[in-house]
Write a protein that holds these residues in place. Structure first.
Motif, PDB file in Angstrom:
ATOM      1  N   GLY A 400       0.751  -1.140   0.057  1.00 35.36           N
ATOM      2  CA  GLY A 400      -0.154  -0.001  -0.070  1.00 35.36           C
ATOM      3  C   GLY A 400       0.938   1.122   0.049  1.00 35.36           C
ATOM      4  O   GLY A 400       1.938   1.242  -0.424  1.00 35.36           O
ATOM      5  N   ILE A 401       0.451   2.233   0.278  1.00 36.67           N
ATOM      6  CA  ILE A 401       0.968   3.618   0.611  1.00 36.67           C
ATOM      7  C   ILE A 401       2.116   3.472   1.697  1.00 36.67           C
ATOM      8  O   ILE A 401       1.591   3.063   2.792  1.00 36.67           O
ATOM      9  CB  ILE A 401       0.030   4.920   0.541  1.00 36.67           C
ATOM     10  N   SER A 402       3.216   3.595   1.576  1.00 39.97           N
ATOM     11  CA  SER A 402       4.261   3.290   2.409  1.00 39.97           C
ATOM     12  C   SER A 402       5.214   4.752   2.514  1.00 39.97           C
ATOM     13  O   SER A 402       5.279   5.519   1.846  1.00 39.97           O
ATOM     14  CB  SER A 402       5.112   2.337   1.960  1.00 39.97           C
ATOM     15  N   LEU A 403       5.920   4.691   3.766  1.00 48.03           N
ATOM     16  CA  LEU A 403       6.819   5.916   4.235  1.00 48.03           C
ATOM     17  C   LEU A 403       8.164   5.669   3.128  1.00 48.03           C
ATOM     18  O   LEU A 403       8.747   4.584   3.067  1.00 48.03           O
ATOM     19  CB  LEU A 403       7.138   5.964   5.635  1.00 48.03           C
ATOM     20  N   GLY A 404       8.382   6.845   2.394  1.00 48.34           N
ATOM     21  CA  GLY A 404       9.576   6.848   1.872  1.00 48.34           C
ATOM     22  C   GLY A 404      10.729   7.806   2.505  1.00 48.34           C
ATOM     23  O   GLY A 404      11.874   7.661   1.799  1.00 48.34           O
ATOM     24  N   ARG A 405      10.249   8.895   2.790  1.00 48.80           N
ATOM     25  CA  ARG A 405      11.240   9.699   3.642  1.00 48.80           C
ATOM     26  C   ARG A 405      10.693  10.452   4.546  1.00 48.80           C
ATOM     27  O   ARG A 405       9.522  10.939   4.846  1.00 48.80           O
ATOM     28  CB  ARG A 405      11.651  10.732   2.346  1.00 48.80           C
ATOM     29  N   VAL A 406      11.436  10.638   5.664  1.00 46.30           N
ATOM     30  CA  VAL A 406      10.846  11.540   7.047  1.00 46.30           C
ATOM     31  C   VAL A 406      12.203  12.509   7.107  1.00 46.30           C
ATOM     32  O   VAL A 406      13.270  12.278   7.014  1.00 46.30           O
ATOM     33  CB  VAL A 406      10.876  10.479   8.041  1.00 46.30           C
ATOM     34  N   THR A 407      11.477  13.911   7.536  1.00 48.99           N
ATOM     35  CA  THR A 407      12.413  15.037   7.743  1.00 48.99           C
ATOM     36  C   THR A 407      11.916  15.545   9.103  1.00 48.99           C
ATOM     37  O   THR A 407      10.588  15.778   9.329  1.00 48.99           O
ATOM     38  CB  THR A 407      12.269  15.893   6.684  1.00 48.99           C
ATOM     39  N   ILE A 408      12.568  15.705  10.051  1.00 49.00           N
ATOM     40  CA  ILE A 408      12.401  16.585  11.332  1.00 49.00           C
ATOM     41  C   ILE A 408      13.394  17.743  11.551  1.00 49.00           C
ATOM     42  O   ILE A 408      14.568  17.450  11.516  1.00 49.00           O
ATOM     43  CB  ILE A 408      12.488  15.176  12.512  1.00 49.00           C
ATOM     44  N   VAL A 409      12.694  18.781  11.879  1.00 48.23           N
ATOM     45  CA  VAL A 409      13.489  20.060  12.151  1.00 48.23           C
ATOM     46  C   VAL A 409      13.374  20.421  13.594  1.00 48.23           C
ATOM     47  O   VAL A 409      12.203  20.178  14.128  1.00 48.23           O
ATOM     48  CB  VAL A 409      13.296  21.054  11.160  1.00 48.23           C
ATOM     49  N   ASP A 410      14.242  21.270  14.073  1.00 49.20           N
ATOM     50  CA  ASP A 410      13.922  21.654  15.423  1.00 49.20           C
ATOM     51  C   ASP A 410      13.234  23.101  15.314  1.00 49.20           C
ATOM     52  O   ASP A 410      12.743  23.342  14.181  1.00 49.20           O
ATOM     53  CB  ASP A 410      15.377  21.824  16.190  1.00 49.20           C
ATOM     54  N   GLU A 411      13.079  23.856  16.449  1.00 53.65           N
ATOM     55  CA  GLU A 411      12.289  25.002  16.526  1.00 53.65           C
ATOM     56  C   GLU A 411      12.811  26.276  15.643  1.00 53.65           C
ATOM     57  O   GLU A 411      12.337  27.050  15.203  1.00 53.65           O
ATOM     58  CB  GLU A 411      11.896  25.583  17.715  1.00 53.65           C
ATOM     59  N   ASN A 412      14.192  26.020  15.364  1.00 49.82           N
ATOM     60  CA  ASN A 412      14.802  26.957  14.538  1.00 49.82           C
ATOM     61  C   ASN A 412      14.879  26.595  13.112  1.00 49.82           C
ATOM     62  O   ASN A 412      15.418  27.530  12.335  1.00 49.82           O
ATOM     63  CB  ASN A 412      16.377  27.130  14.946  1.00 49.82           C
ATOM     64  N   GLY A 413      14.335  25.592  12.794  1.00 47.62           N
ATOM     65  CA  GLY A 413      14.407  25.287  11.262  1.00 47.62           C
ATOM     66  C   GLY A 413      15.640  24.454  10.849  1.00 47.62           C
ATOM     67  O   GLY A 413      15.753  24.129   9.526  1.00 47.62           O
ATOM     68  N   GLU A 414      16.316  23.775  11.805  1.00 48.01           N
ATOM     69  CA  GLU A 414      17.566  23.183  11.657  1.00 48.01           C
ATOM     70  C   GLU A 414      17.385  21.706  11.375  1.00 48.01           C
ATOM     71  O   GLU A 414      16.637  21.143  12.418  1.00 48.01           O
ATOM     72  CB  GLU A 414      18.586  23.194  12.730  1.00 48.01           C
ATOM     73  N   ILE A 415      17.848  21.125  10.441  1.00 48.76           N
ATOM     74  CA  ILE A 415      17.414  19.740  10.214  1.00 48.76           C
ATOM     75  C   ILE A 415      18.159  18.756  11.166  1.00 48.76           C
ATOM     76  O   ILE A 415      19.303  18.706  11.513  1.00 48.76           O
ATOM     77  CB  ILE A 415      17.785  19.106   8.870  1.00 48.76           C
ATOM     78  N   LEU A 416      17.342  18.012  11.869  1.00 52.73           N
ATOM     79  CA  LEU A 416      17.782  16.908  12.979  1.00 52.73           C
ATOM     80  C   LEU A 416      17.805  15.405  12.157  1.00 52.73           C
ATOM     81  O   LEU A 416      18.655  14.766  12.686  1.00 52.73           O
ATOM     82  CB  LEU A 416      16.809  16.780  14.368  1.00 52.73           C
ATOM     83  N   LEU A 417      16.878  15.209  11.393  1.00 53.40           N
ATOM     84  CA  LEU A 417      17.028  14.097  10.779  1.00 53.40           C
ATOM     85  C   LEU A 417      16.001  13.966   9.416  1.00 53.40           C
ATOM     86  O   LEU A 417      15.137  14.789   9.159  1.00 53.40           O
ATOM     87  CB  LEU A 417      16.032  12.919  11.615  1.00 53.40           C
ATOM     88  N   ASP A 418      16.850  13.600   8.499  1.00 49.06           N
ATOM     89  CA  ASP A 418      16.390  13.520   6.861  1.00 49.06           C
ATOM     90  C   ASP A 418      17.006  12.276   6.253  1.00 49.06           C
ATOM     91  O   ASP A 418      17.868  12.069   5.815  1.00 49.06           O
ATOM     92  CB  ASP A 418      16.813  14.757   6.289  1.00 49.06           C
ATOM     93  N   GLU A 419      15.995  11.212   6.431  1.00 40.97           N
ATOM     94  CA  GLU A 419      16.285   9.932   5.973  1.00 40.97           C
ATOM     95  C   GLU A 419      15.352   9.506   5.053  1.00 40.97           C
ATOM     96  O   GLU A 419      14.286   9.538   5.197  1.00 40.97           O
ATOM     97  CB  GLU A 419      16.380   9.033   7.367  1.00 40.97           C
ATOM     98  N   LEU A 420      16.014   8.706   4.101  1.00 40.02           N
ATOM     99  CA  LEU A 420      15.094   7.779   3.276  1.00 40.02           C
ATOM    100  C   LEU A 420      14.947   6.341   3.918  1.00 40.02           C
ATOM    101  O   LEU A 420      15.699   5.841   4.778  1.00 40.02           O
ATOM    102  CB  LEU A 420      15.791   7.572   1.806  1.00 40.02           C
ATOM    103  N   VAL A 421      13.915   5.819   3.315  1.00 41.46           N
ATOM    104  CA  VAL A 421      13.474   4.403   4.156  1.00 41.46           C
ATOM    105  C   VAL A 421      13.657   3.297   3.146  1.00 41.46           C
ATOM    106  O   VAL A 421      13.093   3.272   2.030  1.00 41.46           O
ATOM    107  CB  VAL A 421      12.080   4.413   4.587  1.00 41.46           C
ATOM    108  N   ARG A 422      14.472   2.340   3.528  1.00 46.43           N
ATOM    109  CA  ARG A 422      14.549   1.062   2.820  1.00 46.43           C
ATOM    110  C   ARG A 422      13.398   0.262   2.899  1.00 46.43           C
ATOM    111  O   ARG A 422      12.797  -0.079   3.959  1.00 46.43           O
ATOM    112  CB  ARG A 422      15.671   0.339   3.368  1.00 46.43           C
ATOM    113  N   GLN A 423      12.956  -0.078   1.562  1.00 42.00           N
ATOM    114  CA  GLN A 423      11.688  -0.859   1.697  1.00 42.00           C
ATOM    115  C   GLN A 423      11.858  -2.369   1.727  1.00 42.00           C
ATOM    116  O   GLN A 423      12.925  -2.857   1.097  1.00 42.00           O
ATOM    117  CB  GLN A 423      10.967  -0.541   0.409  1.00 42.00           C
ATOM    118  N   THR A 424      11.111  -3.019   2.365  1.00 40.09           N
ATOM    119  CA  THR A 424      11.341  -4.468   2.357  1.00 40.09           C
ATOM    120  C   THR A 424      10.292  -5.310   1.651  1.00 40.09           C
ATOM    121  O   THR A 424      10.165  -6.398   1.624  1.00 40.09           O
ATOM    122  CB  THR A 424      11.023  -4.977   3.811  1.00 40.09           C
ATOM    123  N   VAL A 425       9.505  -4.623   0.870  1.00 42.79           N
ATOM    124  CA  VAL A 425       8.753  -5.224  -0.110  1.00 42.79           C
ATOM    125  C   VAL A 425       8.774  -4.426  -1.289  1.00 42.79           C
ATOM    126  O   VAL A 425       9.240  -3.456  -1.504  1.00 42.79           O
ATOM    127  CB  VAL A 425       7.168  -4.991   0.352  1.00 42.79           C
TER     128      VAL A 425
END
Length: 547
Positions: A400-425
């Motif tokens: 179905g619809i799956s997660l491909g990328r997740v991005t998390i930034v802090d309150e100042n807009g600085e990127i904390l996490l920016d990661e592509l997701v490896r698919q198992t299907v």
């Protein structure tokens, strides 16, 4: 002085003892012999006496002095004084001095400084002399203000800037000079007469004297009056829009409204306690309905390239908007301009989505609460932030619809996490038009969904406030149950109320005045830009409510 026209050159000088070198009259005798008049032995003091001839030693010492002044050499030994020729009188009575070419200096010793290199045609600007007040440049732009008044105004401004910058002048010695020049030029250009100029200089000096002393070079008190005012406004704006917990907790979505806005219930334990035998990650072979063309199909990853070429799914990827055409109201697709009901403009393969069926999503990959991901260990997986913004990009797989990328930034807009997701299907469509992810980029992913979820919880704790737009879709894709959320779709509600939502790009355009999600279809969206935009929209709301 005016040049002599020679009108009196034929008249005899009335002063028989005249010895003036440039007399207007003639001194010739009236006789045809035209012999010159005898001069008196007592020559007047106005006549320049011929220079006394210097001795050879004096002449050599004089040349040495010239060399010392020009080259900076203390010894002055690089000139061959033996070749200095004395004054000789040429045919016109003009003295000429010929000095020989300097010898090439010897390599400097340890006690002798090296000779200065010859000056080039292009000279570098001289450094600012910070030991004395600034002086207006000679090539000053013309203005209606007299130069003395402008110099006095510059000195007044410099005095105030020197006092203001005293704590940081060791970091930038020419800072007071630079600011004084800039402020004086700004005042002169905006003043139409001297009276207004002097008043403006006085007001600027008073304003500078009232500033708080800076402690860094980027302090708001540095710069001209206009620059400092703008810097203070920006600093005050940032202070008012700072996303502290006390300011933004009132915007958090209450638990009792989670169902209204179709959020997964963080208190539903059935979403986390799924027996292993009921978990089926891959939907291969299942009969589903295509999310695009609404046609039933069987999920399969076989012959994807061939099926893509044949275009088994015809659909419109754009929205329908009302337009009045030929006096009638019609719903037109934004992707191709066709009317609603006409055949699709895109060909691809069938895909499906579980949408907001949390039970079906949990049977693919079980949900976990933030506390379960963190665990009971001291400190959990990392140091958690009070406020973060999150945005996810989706792709289509056989699950179905799956997660491909997740991005998390802090309150100042600085990127904390920016990661592509490896698919198992198997992947059916990376959805580049909207996700911005290409197949080659997805091949570089190293972390699967549980690993990415654990990485996200290095910054997201149980009390962390997550900001996003349509955040329920991101939490579903991440299979994360969290209770502290702020949805900008709820903060800026649609006129029709839930479940209708305003698009993030419309909110940003209206409230912030710039455009997002305007990239071409080949590039897609940027999760980092979307996450930062939700923060900026929330900051705007906080400022508005604080005023």
């Amino acid at each position: 002085m005016f040049s002599n026209l020679g009108l009196l050159s034929s008249a005899r000088c009335p002063d028989p003892s005249c010895g003036r070198p440039r007399c207007f009259f003639t001194h010739a005798e009236a006789s045809s012999s035209k012999s010159t008049l005898p001069l008196k032995k007592d020559i007047p003091s106005t006549v320049r006496q011929p220079a006394k001839r210097r001795s050879e030693a004096e002449e050599e010492e004089r040349v040495r002095g010239v060399v010392r002044r020009v080259t900076g050499e203390k010894g002055g030994k690089i000139i061959n004084t033996a070749s200095v020729q004395r004054k000789v009188e040429n045919g016109n009575g003009i003295s000429v001095r010929n000095v020989a070419t300097p010898r090439t200096p010897l390599p400097p010793t340890t006690n002798q400084a090296p000779a200065r290199p010859p000056s080039t045609a292009v000279s570098t600007p001289a450094p600012v002399n910070t030991a004395r007040p600034p002086v207006l440049p000679i090539a000053l732009k013309p203005s209606p203000h007299p130069r003395p008044d402008r110099q006095k105004g510059l000195n007044t401004l410099y005095t105030q800037y020197a006092k203001l910058y005293a704590p940081i002048l060791h970091l930038s010695p020419d800072l007071a000079h630079t600011s004084a020049f800039a402020q004086e030029a700004e005042t002169a250009s905006s003043s139409s007469n001297v009276r207004i100029y002097k008043t403006a200089i006085h007001q600027a000096a008073v304003s500078i004297s009232k500033r708080s002393p800076p402690d860094t070079l980027d302090h708001p008190s540095i710069g001209t009056v206009k620059e400092s005012r703008v810097a203070h406004e920006v600093a005050e704006k940032e202070k008012l829009s700072k996303l502290s917990r006390e300011k933004i907790e009132k915007y958090c979505l209450p638990i009792d409204q989670f169902q209204t806005w179709r959020y997964p219930n963080p208190l539903d334990t059935s979403l986390t306690d799924i027996p292993p035998e009921e978990v089926k990650v891959n939907g291969e072979g299942e009969e589903r309905v295509c999310s695009r063309c609404k046609v039933p199909f069987v999920v399969s990853s076989q012959d994807i390239e061939e099926r893509t070429k044949n275009g088994e799914c015809k659909y419109h990827y754009g929205r329908t908007l009302p337009e009045r055409i030929e006096g009638r109201r019609k719903w037109i697709y934004t992707c191709c301009g066709k009317e609603r009901g006409e055949g699709g403009c895109q060909d691809y393969i069938h895909v499906f989505s579980e949408e907001d069926d949390d039970a079906a999503l949990a049977r693919r990959v079980p949900y976990k609460t933030t506390a379960q991901v963190i665990g009971k260990g001291d400190g959990g997986l990392g140091r958690w932030n009070e406020v973060v913004a999150m945005d996810c990009e989706m792709i289509y797989t056989t699950a179905g619809i799956s997660l491909g990328r997740v991005t998390i930034v802090d309150e100042n807009g600085e990127i904390l996490l920016d990661e592509l997701v490896r698919q198992t299907v198997p992947v059916l469509d990376v959805n580049t038009r909207f996700s911005g992810i290409t197949p080659d980029q997805l091949q570089t992913a190293v972390m699967d969904l549980p690993a990415v979820r654990a990485a996200a919880c290095m910054f997201i704790g149980t009390e962390t406030i997550i900001v996003g737009h349509g955040l329920e879709n991101d939490l579903r894709a991440l299979r994360l149950l969290h209770s502290k959320v702020i949805d900008t779709a709820v903060v800026f509600p649609h006129d029709k109320g839930p479940p209708f939502r305003r698009a993030l790009r419309d909110i940003v355009k209206e409230k912030l005045g710039y455009f997002i999600q305007d990239r071409t279809s080949d590039l897609g969206h940027s999760s980092a830009v979307d996450a930062k935009s939700t923060l900026e929209a929330l900051k705007w709301k906080v400022r508005e409510d604080s005023e």
